[in-house]
Design a protein around this motif. Structure first.
Motif, mmCIF file in Angstrom:
data_model
loop_
_atom_site.group_PDB
_atom_site.id
_atom_site.type_symbol
_atom_site.label_atom_id
_atom_site.label_comp_id
_atom_site.label_asym_id
_atom_site.label_seq_id
_atom_site.Cartn_x
_atom_site.Cartn_y
_atom_site.Cartn_z
ATOM 1 N N GLU A 16 23.662 45.728 52.904
ATOM 2 C CA GLU A 16 24.364 44.524 53.352
ATOM 3 C C GLU A 16 25.832 44.561 52.955
ATOM 4 O O GLU A 16 26.709 44.200 53.745
ATOM 5 N N ILE A 17 26.117 44.991 51.732
ATOM 6 C CA ILE A 17 27.508 45.095 51.280
ATOM 7 C C ILE A 17 28.244 46.137 52.111
ATOM 8 O O ILE A 17 29.374 45.902 52.559
ATOM 9 N N ALA A 18 27.616 47.271 52.331
ATOM 10 C CA ALA A 18 28.246 48.334 53.124
ATOM 11 C C ALA A 18 28.560 47.841 54.533
ATOM 12 O O ALA A 18 29.629 48.149 55.086
ATOM 13 N N GLU A 19 27.660 47.079 55.118
ATOM 14 C CA GLU A 19 27.891 46.547 56.460
ATOM 15 C C GLU A 19 29.030 45.530 56.459
ATOM 16 O O GLU A 19 29.884 45.541 57.343
ATOM 17 N N LEU A 20 29.057 44.662 55.456
ATOM 18 C CA LEU A 20 30.108 43.645 55.374
ATOM 19 C C LEU A 20 31.486 44.257 55.146
ATOM 20 O O LEU A 20 32.480 43.778 55.691
ATOM 21 N N LYS A 21 31.558 45.265 54.301
ATOM 22 C CA LYS A 21 32.859 45.854 53.969
ATOM 23 C C LYS A 21 33.452 46.614 55.134
ATOM 24 O O LYS A 21 34.658 46.669 55.288
ATOM 25 N N GLY A 22 32.593 47.185 55.981
ATOM 26 C CA GLY A 22 33.070 47.946 57.126
ATOM 27 C C GLY A 22 33.615 49.302 56.716
ATOM 28 O O GLY A 22 33.761 49.606 55.537
ATOM 29 N N PRO A 23 33.939 50.132 57.691
ATOM 30 C CA PRO A 23 34.393 51.492 57.405
ATOM 31 C C PRO A 23 35.851 51.583 56.944
ATOM 32 O O PRO A 23 36.259 52.594 56.391
ATOM 33 N N GLU A 24 36.604 50.520 57.147
ATOM 34 C CA GLU A 24 38.040 50.582 56.857
ATOM 35 C C GLU A 24 38.385 50.301 55.399
ATOM 36 O O GLU A 24 39.519 50.492 54.983
ATOM 37 N N ARG A 25 37.427 49.826 54.609
ATOM 38 C CA ARG A 25 37.701 49.493 53.208
ATOM 39 C C ARG A 25 36.747 50.246 52.286
ATOM 40 O O ARG A 25 35.631 50.578 52.662
ATOM 41 N N THR A 26 37.217 50.443 51.072
ATOM 42 C CA THR A 26 36.348 51.022 50.048
ATOM 43 C C THR A 26 35.531 49.905 49.413
ATOM 44 O O THR A 26 35.851 48.713 49.584
ATOM 45 N N PHE A 27 34.490 50.277 48.688
ATOM 46 C CA PHE A 27 33.714 49.275 47.969
ATOM 47 C C PHE A 27 34.608 48.557 46.962
ATOM 48 O O PHE A 27 34.493 47.350 46.770
ATOM 49 N N ASP A 28 35.502 49.285 46.312
ATOM 50 C CA ASP A 28 36.405 48.674 45.337
ATOM 51 C C ASP A 28 37.280 47.614 46.000
ATOM 52 O O ASP A 28 37.432 46.510 45.469
ATOM 53 N N GLU A 29 37.844 47.929 47.148
ATOM 54 C CA GLU A 29 38.679 46.961 47.857
ATOM 55 C C GLU A 29 37.868 45.736 48.265
ATOM 56 O O GLU A 29 38.326 44.603 48.111
ATOM 57 N N PHE A 30 36.672 45.979 48.764
ATOM 58 C CA PHE A 30 35.811 44.881 49.188
ATOM 59 C C PHE A 30 35.457 43.971 48.019
ATOM 60 O O PHE A 30 35.566 42.749 48.106
ATOM 61 N N LEU A 31 35.056 44.568 46.898
ATOM 62 C CA LEU A 31 34.681 43.771 45.728
ATOM 63 C C LEU A 31 35.884 43.039 45.150
ATOM 64 O O LEU A 31 35.762 41.887 44.719
ATOM 65 N N ALA A 32 37.055 43.671 45.159
ATOM 66 C CA ALA A 32 38.273 42.998 44.678
ATOM 67 C C ALA A 32 38.572 41.775 45.541
ATOM 68 O O ALA A 32 38.951 40.719 45.019
ATOM 69 N N ASP A 33 38.382 41.904 46.859
ATOM 70 C CA ASP A 33 38.572 40.757 47.756
ATOM 71 C C ASP A 33 37.583 39.641 47.437
ATOM 72 O O ASP A 33 37.945 38.460 47.427
ATOM 73 N N LEU A 34 36.336 39.999 47.175
ATOM 74 C CA LEU A 34 35.331 38.994 46.825
ATOM 75 C C LEU A 34 35.709 38.260 45.542
ATOM 76 O O LEU A 34 35.549 37.042 45.446
ATOM 77 N N VAL A 35 36.207 38.996 44.566
ATOM 78 C CA VAL A 35 36.617 38.382 43.299
ATOM 79 C C VAL A 35 37.753 37.394 43.543
ATOM 80 O O VAL A 35 37.733 36.270 43.030
ATOM 81 N N GLU A 36 38.747 37.785 44.341
ATOM 82 C CA GLU A 36 39.867 36.891 44.636
ATOM 83 C C GLU A 36 39.397 35.636 45.356
ATOM 84 O O GLU A 36 39.836 34.525 45.046
ATOM 85 N N ARG A 37 38.502 35.800 46.311
ATOM 86 C CA ARG A 37 37.972 34.630 47.022
ATOM 87 C C ARG A 37 37.216 33.705 46.071
ATOM 88 O O ARG A 37 37.339 32.483 46.159
#
Length: 59
Positions: A16-37
């Motif tokens: 689910e996380i991999a699908e949400l983050k998409g191919p254009e972002r790394t897991f680190d970028e995705f998780l950093a965005d989640l933390v900011e939100r």
């Protein structure tokens, strides 16, 4: 800086996380965005709580 830590998650959660983050972002970028939100949402909740109480600190 990377940290050599692992966060165990189920295969379902990983997918689910991999699908949400998409191919254009790394897991680190995705998780950093989640933390900011999450921080922004907490600030909004805290601000709303103060406004609801109509109490402000001394200036």
């Amino acid at each position: 800086m990377t940290v050599p830590e692992f966060i165990p998650v189920s295969q379902e959660t990983y997918n689910e996380i991999a699908e949400l983050k998409g191919p254009e972002r790394t897991f680190d970028e995705f998780l950093a965005d989640l933390v900011e939100r999450a921080k922004k949402q907490q600030l909004e909740r805290d601000t709303e709580a103060v406004l609801t109480r109509n109490r402000f600190g001394e200036v």
